[in-house]
Design an enzyme around this catalytic site. Structure first.
Site, PDB file in Angstrom:
ATOM      1  N   ILE A 152      42.257  21.786  16.075  1.00  0.00           N
ATOM      2  CA  ILE A 152      43.374  22.723  16.114  1.00  0.00           C
ATOM      3  C   ILE A 152      43.197  23.794  15.043  1.00  0.00           C
ATOM      4  O   ILE A 152      43.020  23.475  13.864  1.00  0.00           O
ATOM      5  CB  ILE A 152      44.714  21.995  15.911  1.00  0.00           C
ATOM      6  CG1 ILE A 152      44.899  20.899  16.979  1.00  0.00           C
ATOM      7  CG2 ILE A 152      45.881  22.976  15.958  1.00  0.00           C
ATOM      8  CD1 ILE A 152      46.120  20.038  16.761  1.00  0.00           C
ATOM      9  N   GLY A 182      39.031  25.229   7.839  1.00  0.00           N
ATOM     10  CA  GLY A 182      39.917  24.081   7.917  1.00  0.00           C
ATOM     11  C   GLY A 182      41.061  24.237   8.898  1.00  0.00           C
ATOM     12  O   GLY A 182      41.220  25.248   9.544  1.00  0.00           O
ATOM     13  N   SER A 183      41.843  23.218   9.038  1.00  0.00           N
ATOM     14  CA  SER A 183      43.020  23.221   9.892  1.00  0.00           C
ATOM     15  C   SER A 183      43.435  21.783  10.160  1.00  0.00           C
ATOM     16  O   SER A 183      43.826  21.076   9.249  1.00  0.00           O
ATOM     17  CB  SER A 183      42.776  23.974  11.198  1.00  0.00           C
ATOM     18  OG  SER A 183      43.989  24.113  11.877  1.00  0.00           O
ATOM     19  N   ARG A 184      43.274  21.324  11.424  1.00  0.00           N
ATOM     20  CA  ARG A 184      43.722  19.975  11.754  1.00  0.00           C
ATOM     21  C   ARG A 184      42.867  19.412  12.882  1.00  0.00           C
ATOM     22  O   ARG A 184      42.435  20.136  13.779  1.00  0.00           O
ATOM     23  CB  ARG A 184      45.184  20.013  12.196  1.00  0.00           C
ATOM     24  CG  ARG A 184      45.854  18.649  12.227  1.00  0.00           C
ATOM     25  CD  ARG A 184      47.300  18.785  12.594  1.00  0.00           C
ATOM     26  NE  ARG A 184      47.587  18.287  13.929  1.00  0.00           N
ATOM     27  CZ  ARG A 184      48.681  18.567  14.605  1.00  0.00           C
ATOM     28  NH1 ARG A 184      49.595  19.366  14.112  1.00  0.00           N
ATOM     29  NH2 ARG A 184      48.886  18.051  15.806  1.00  0.00           N
TER      30      ARG A 184
END
Length: 213
Positions: A152, A182-184
């Protein structure tokens, strides 16, 4: 276990970073050379050199000794939430900060059955509505059945780079893609499998065990 505590043999740069990194390196080098002729160029050379150093850190891709377990973490980060899903699965959401390694790994061995890009927004990954963000949905056929994993994008991460396509065979911990900055990453544990991690726990891709044996 954090990525800093994972065993590393050597560090490379992640695949897919050239469009971001090369222009920055070139600009830093050019302004540094110009500084020799005019010291005022240092106003540009210093921040560009610092940015280059930061990006080299952000895009590191260390080799690692794989962990032990049926399902290993696909991402470095912190477990943001663990949620039961209506179909009996359990979703484990891992938040990746800009300081984490951004390369994601296969949680277990199998065959990639689909890699689907889904358009969406760019809310911060910690927002509860970030499920509707830009994302790439993976499905793996494994000894445990179908395993779903979702990369995500967040407010900063605007580009997800899959390394594989449908039909590819993968080994556990193999590098499968990159989320820039980055993120999820969400992984869905099959019905009957309980998570071995807790909310707030740090994970290292390819090292931290996600399921109870």
């Amino acid at each position: 276990m954090s990525d800093d505590s994972a065993k590393t043999a050597r560090v490379r740069l992640a695949r897919g970073v050239s469009p971001w990194l090369l222009p920055t390196v070139a600009a830093a080098a050019a302004t540094t050379l110009l500084t020799r002729k005019d010291k005022r160029w240092a106003l540009a050379a210093v921040p560009l050199t610092a940015l280059t150093g930061g990006m080299l850190w952000f895009f590191r891709d260390p080799d690692r000794a794989p962990g032990q377990g049926r399902i290993l973490s696909p991402a470095d980060g912190v477990v943001q939430s663990i949620d039961p899903w209506p179909d009996g699965r359990t979703r484990v959401a891992i938040f990746m900060s800009p300081l984490n390694v951004h390369v994601n790994r296969a949680p277990l061995a199998g065959t990639v059955t689909s890699v689907q890009h889904v358009a969406g927004g760019f809310l911060p990954a910690f927002n509860k509505d970030s499920d509707q963000n830009e994302r790439v949905v993976w499905h793996f056929e494994t000894t445990l059945g179908d395993i779903e994993m979702v990369q995500i994008a967040g407010a900063v991460a605007r580009r997800i780079v899959p390394y594989l396509s449908a039909g590819a065979k993968v080994t556990q911990t193999e590098r499968i893609g990159l989320i820039r900055f980055g993120s999820r990453v969400d992984i869905y544990l099959p019905e009957g499998i309980t998570p071995a991690v807790a909310v707030g726990e740090k994970t290292a891709a390819g090292v931290t065990r996600i399921d109870h044996g």
